[in-house]
Design an enzyme around this catalytic site. Sequence first.
Site, PDB file in Angstrom:
ATOM      1  N   LYS A 296       8.981  -7.867  -5.000  1.00 47.98           N
ATOM      2  CA  LYS A 296      10.046  -8.353  -6.217  1.00 47.98           C
ATOM      3  C   LYS A 296      10.830  -9.834  -5.420  1.00 47.98           C
ATOM      4  O   LYS A 296      11.057 -10.072  -4.654  1.00 47.98           O
ATOM      5  CB  LYS A 296      10.740  -6.858  -6.858  1.00 47.98           C
ATOM      6  CG  LYS A 296       9.548  -5.841  -7.630  1.00 47.98           C
ATOM      7  CD  LYS A 296       8.213  -6.286  -8.362  1.00 47.98           C
ATOM      8  CE  LYS A 296       7.587  -5.788  -8.066  1.00 47.98           C
ATOM      9  NZ  LYS A 296       7.511  -4.217  -9.289  1.00 47.98           N
TER      10      LYS A 296
HETATM   11  C1  LIG Z   1       7.030  -3.088  -9.094  1.00 53.80           C
HETATM   12  C2  LIG Z   1       6.424  -2.366 -10.749  1.00 53.80           C
HETATM   13  C3  LIG Z   1       7.384  -0.865 -11.090  1.00 53.80           C
HETATM   14  C4  LIG Z   1       7.563   0.027 -10.335  1.00 53.80           C
HETATM   15  O1  LIG Z   1       8.455  -0.203  -8.987  1.00 53.80           O
HETATM   16  P1  LIG Z   1       8.789   0.184  -7.579  1.00 53.80           P
HETATM   17  O2  LIG Z   1       9.761   0.211  -7.374  1.00 53.80           O
HETATM   18  O3  LIG Z   1       7.292   0.035  -6.450  1.00 53.80           O
HETATM   19  O4  LIG Z   1       8.172   2.138  -8.121  1.00 53.80           O
HETATM   20  C5  LIG Z   1       7.302  -0.774 -12.320  1.00 53.80           C
HETATM   21  N1  LIG Z   1       6.686  -1.454 -13.628  1.00 53.80           N
HETATM   22  C6  LIG Z   1       6.411  -2.887 -13.354  1.00 53.80           C
HETATM   23  C7  LIG Z   1       6.223  -4.239 -14.454  1.00 53.80           C
HETATM   24  C8  LIG Z   1       6.476  -3.337 -11.351  1.00 53.80           C
HETATM   25  O5  LIG Z   1       5.932  -4.247 -11.520  1.00 53.80           O
END
Ligand SMILES: *Cc1c(COP(=O)(O)O)cnc(C)c1O
Length: 442
Positions: free
Chosen positions: A198
């Site tokens: 991210k």
């Molecule tokens: C990455 C992501 C999540 C979950 O995040 P994690 O930290 O991997 O649990 C939820 N929603 C979206 C749209 C994502 O891209």
Amino acid sequence: MPSKLAIAGGKPVLKRADYKNWPVITDDDRKLVNQVLDSGVVAGGTAPQVVALEKEWAEFTGSKYCLTTCSGTAALHMALAAVDVGPGDEVIVPAYTFLATASCALHQMAIPVFVDVEPKTFTIDPAKIEAAITERTKAIIPVHIQGCPADMDPILDIAKKHNLYVIEDACQAHGAQYKGRMCGTMGHAGAFSLNNLKNLCGGEGGLYVTNDTDFLKKGDLVRYFGDEADEKTLRQKYNASILGYMYRNQELPAALARGQLKHLDELNGIRIRNAEFLTTELSKIPGVIPPCCPPDCKHVYWFYATRFDPKATGIDTEPRRFRIAVEKALHMEGVMVGQWQVMPVPAQDIFQSKIGYGKGYPWTINEAQGISYDYNPDNFLVARMLCDTYTNIHGFTPPNGLDLLERIIEGFHKVFDNLDEAMEHADDDITPGFDGAMYGVG
Ligand SMILES: *Cc1c(COP(=O)(O)O)cnc(C)c1O
């Protein structure tokens, strides 16, 4: 004379070593992580890095409160629990997203109801939300997908009219803005992910934001076993009041996220510049449809999703087959492309066979009343069309710069100048996609 495609034995435009990996680690990260190691304090809900990250993220987003947690998924679950989404409630989610947006409803024994998305932005289509609302609907989860803000004004209006909670899934949208407002802060609560892929990275982790003291308190309880700390002594009471989980973050990921946050605006700036360069150049190639940024919005380009339209190239073939052929040819040129989601979320096995808590639950809560849930993928034709026709272009993330992007564009031109040759190799046994190291995954 057109050069021979790499997929047909020609020389590739790029090699893996031309790409630099994400995340960008700086001395700020090293300093903060070392602070943790030197302090010997590695965990705890009121430990210094965790608390500082919460304060800094609240400041960055302009949110009143922030709780850090072990994942974006945990933050979403905390949000649904905080607004009291419970057994048999319905939660509206987009048909194109990551599974966690929908599965967090199941975690509360609520039922995800999918709504199709807009073709230009991949975000939930506000015009299709009201048809999905029933007397059981409790919340809407718009997703700022790929860093592109969902169209929040109509969503907030609909929510107000029907008395629904709005939980923003901003897991891909750190720093994105909708008409001057920060994504994640426009609804009742927002969730961000800190996973390695991210825009803001802690290795793993999540951030939960809200402006409401009740949602803060309930989120905090859900985060830690439903058990509060005594206000005076700060010790746990060991007397749980509600069902909670173990969703805490730790000092090392929090320290890394703080180091990364110092550079978030700058790195988002590079993403945007790089993405805009790709968009300008790709727009010149017939058959390539670059992502769009809605008016008055700041798109932070978590991923760069491009679509293909064979009709505009004169190639007479199925859009899906065309996308696969182009992906394979680009991949062999060393242009790192590949899909993320491969189907609309309701098409996944979990929804097709309704496997939640055992087979059929929580759907059976309402099905016993004669209500039915139809996860037929044909109901989400835009999401299906997007999954048939899009690919992500990797390598636009910092520290990569325009020099790499120019070569990526060269790879696109080479493939689009030789589409007949690319189509001949549509069935070659090639699997495009990024390797884990590109995004810090081991
Ligand atoms: C990455 C992501 C999540 C979950 O995040 P994690 O930290 O991997 O649990 C939820 N929603 C979206 C749209 C994502 O891209």
